[in-house]
Design an enzyme around this catalytic site. Structure first.
Site, PDB file in Angstrom:
ATOM      1  N   TYR A  32       0.831  -1.197   0.000  1.00 28.92           N
ATOM      2  CA  TYR A  32       0.000   0.000   0.000  1.00 28.92           C
ATOM      3  C   TYR A  32       0.865   1.246   0.000  1.00 28.92           C
ATOM      4  O   TYR A  32       2.082   1.168   0.181  1.00 28.92           O
ATOM      5  CB  TYR A  32      -1.005  -0.011   1.165  1.00 28.92           C
ATOM      6  CG  TYR A  32      -0.421   0.312   2.525  1.00 28.92           C
ATOM      7  CD1 TYR A  32       0.409  -0.572   3.192  1.00 28.92           C
ATOM      8  CD2 TYR A  32      -0.721   1.515   3.153  1.00 28.92           C
ATOM      9  CE1 TYR A  32       0.925  -0.275   4.435  1.00 28.92           C
ATOM     10  CE2 TYR A  32      -0.207   1.824   4.408  1.00 28.92           C
ATOM     11  CZ  TYR A  32       0.616   0.928   5.039  1.00 28.92           C
ATOM     12  OH  TYR A  32       1.136   1.228   6.269  1.00 28.92           O
ATOM     13  N   GLU A 179      11.919   2.018  14.475  1.00 29.41           N
ATOM     14  CA  GLU A 179      10.928   3.010  14.041  1.00 29.41           C
ATOM     15  C   GLU A 179       9.680   2.772  14.867  1.00 29.41           C
ATOM     16  O   GLU A 179       9.733   2.039  15.862  1.00 29.41           O
ATOM     17  CB  GLU A 179      10.652   2.882  12.536  1.00 29.41           C
ATOM     18  CG  GLU A 179      10.091   1.525  12.145  1.00 29.41           C
ATOM     19  CD  GLU A 179       9.700   1.430  10.667  1.00 29.41           C
ATOM     20  OE1 GLU A 179       9.482   2.465  10.017  1.00 29.41           O
ATOM     21  OE2 GLU A 179       9.591   0.276  10.195  1.00 29.41           O
ATOM     22  N   LEU A 203      10.793   1.079   7.413  1.00 24.74           N
ATOM     23  CA  LEU A 203      10.213   1.559   6.157  1.00 24.74           C
ATOM     24  C   LEU A 203      10.980   2.817   5.751  1.00 24.74           C
ATOM     25  O   LEU A 203      11.201   3.700   6.594  1.00 24.74           O
ATOM     26  CB  LEU A 203       8.733   1.909   6.360  1.00 24.74           C
ATOM     27  CG  LEU A 203       8.048   2.307   5.050  1.00 24.74           C
ATOM     28  CD1 LEU A 203       7.688   1.070   4.242  1.00 24.74           C
ATOM     29  CD2 LEU A 203       6.801   3.134   5.310  1.00 24.74           C
TER      30      LEU A 203
HETATM   31  N1  PDD Z   1       2.618   5.020   7.704  1.00 24.96           N
HETATM   32  N2  PDD Z   1       7.199   3.520   9.265  1.00 24.96           N
HETATM   33  C1  PDD Z   1       6.054   2.826   9.168  1.00 24.96           C
HETATM   34  C2  PDD Z   1       6.011   1.439   9.723  1.00 24.96           C
HETATM   35  C3  PDD Z   1       4.929   3.406   8.534  1.00 24.96           C
HETATM   36  O1  PDD Z   1       3.781   2.709   8.421  1.00 24.96           O
HETATM   37  C4  PDD Z   1       5.022   4.728   8.040  1.00 24.96           C
HETATM   38  C5  PDD Z   1       3.877   5.398   7.340  1.00 24.96           C
HETATM   39  C6  PDD Z   1       6.235   5.420   8.180  1.00 24.96           C
HETATM   40  C7  PDD Z   1       6.420   6.816   7.676  1.00 24.96           C
HETATM   41  O2  PDD Z   1       6.459   6.841   6.258  1.00 24.96           O
HETATM   42  P1  PDD Z   1       5.995   8.120   5.440  1.00 24.96           P
HETATM   43  O3  PDD Z   1       6.788   9.293   5.920  1.00 24.96           O
HETATM   44  O4  PDD Z   1       6.324   7.783   4.038  1.00 24.96           O
HETATM   45  O5  PDD Z   1       4.528   8.277   5.696  1.00 24.96           O
HETATM   46  C8  PDD Z   1       7.308   4.776   8.785  1.00 24.96           C
HETATM   47  C9  PDD Z   1       1.493   5.553   6.984  1.00 24.96           C
HETATM   48  C10 PDD Z   1       1.271   6.994   7.206  1.00 24.96           C
HETATM   49  C11 PDD Z   1       0.267   4.721   7.295  1.00 24.96           C
HETATM   50  O6  PDD Z   1       0.439   3.519   7.428  1.00 24.96           O
HETATM   51  O7  PDD Z   1      -0.827   5.251   7.366  1.00 24.96           O
END
Ligand code: PDD
Length: 283
Positions: A32, A179, A203
């Protein structure tokens, strides 16, 4: 009724039918993406597309129209009349529907592609407040670099954090903070910024990448080095990053108060630099 994108069509959400044989349902076999709409533009669409394509490649899911995501996302914003407000667009792609078997369908079936938009209320306009995060063992797998829809370890850990009075959960693997359940994490120590390197244990967050760039441009040293739980006492600031929250100050980790329990100066500086970038992109 929300208008969503499903396998090439824009339809009212209640018209969508997903097969019980879908491999997303049977095996959580899919990827996703989440991107933020800022009233007139998507922030770092190129970054999100690159990560989406990497996730597809790593999971061997073939979606030939992957490059059409910018058009799909914009069309969803338009059709749901979200142009004038902050919004998020989600994209879910699974390997498709086939009789249950661990082997990939042969011949291959088309992927199931579903995308939807929803308005959001920005919840990060109060830099005075910070959030409390729990520490928990990183019970996830060893390919956290893939934005997989298999999020059970994340939802279990996040709910445990909520049930314990925290706002988010930071994962610890071999003593190192990797994280959080749905965000990356940064620390300030000795005036430098620390965050876990881009390995298979995190991620590669789009916000993380951009915050590193913005910090370096502002003259702040950034070390892509993990912070261990033993180092927490020496941390003066911490914050989370993700697409919806941008930069969220952290004031408590487990039982450790961070700094003086208030968002620190580097966190506030980066929030303001990030906001400046958004405002300049907004024109
Ligand atoms: N989540 N780490 C994890 C495990 C995540 O699910 C997310 C993002 C991030 C941050 O990634 P980014 O800056 O690209 O949003 C780090 C999204 C927001 C979600 O699952 O809704």
């Amino acid at each position: 009724m929300d208008i969503v994108f499903f396998n090439g069509e824009y339809l009212p959400k209640d018209k969508i039918r997903i097969s019980p044989d879908d491999r997303g349902f049977l095996f959580a076999e899919g990827i996703y993406e989440v991107i933020r709409w800022y009233r007139s533009f998507f922030y770092d669409m190129d970054g999100h597309i690159a990560r989406m394509k990497a996730s597809l490649e790593k999971t061997r899911i073939i979606w030939p129209a992957a490059g059409s995501f910018p058009e799909i996302a914009l069309e969803l914003i338009r059709r749901n009349m979200l142009e004038d407000q902050p919004a998020l667009v989600y994209l879910q792609v699974t390997r498709g529907a086939a009789i249950r078997s661990h082997a990939f369908p042969k011949p291959p079936v088309p992927p199931t592609v579903y995308s939807f938009a929803r308005g959001m209320m920005p919840d990060n306009n109060d830099p005075e407040s910070g959030i409390r995060i729990m520490l928990a063992e990183d019970i996830r797998w060893k390919r956290c670099d893939i934005k997989s829809i298999a999020l059970l370890p994340n939802t279990l850990s996040f709910q445990e954090a909520l049930d314990s009075g925290f706002h988010e959960c930071a994962f610890v693997r071999d003593g190192k903070i990797t994280e959080c359940s749905h965000s990356n994490i940064f620390f300030v120590s000795g005036g430098s910024l620390y965050t876990h390197p881009e390995t298979e244990h995190i991620l590669p967050g789009i916000t993380r990448k951009n915050v590193i760039r913005i910090a370096r441009n502002a003259g702040i040293a950034v070390m892509e080095t993990p912070v261990t739980i033993n180092m927490l006492a020496a941390v003066s600031e911490a914050f989370l990053t993700n697409t919806s929250g941008e930069i969220v100050p952290v004031t408590l980790i487990g039982e450790q108060v961070i700094g003086n329990g208030q968002p620190g100066p580097i966190t506030l500086l980066l929030r303001s630099e990030f906001r400046n970038e958004i405002n300049s992109l907004q024109g």
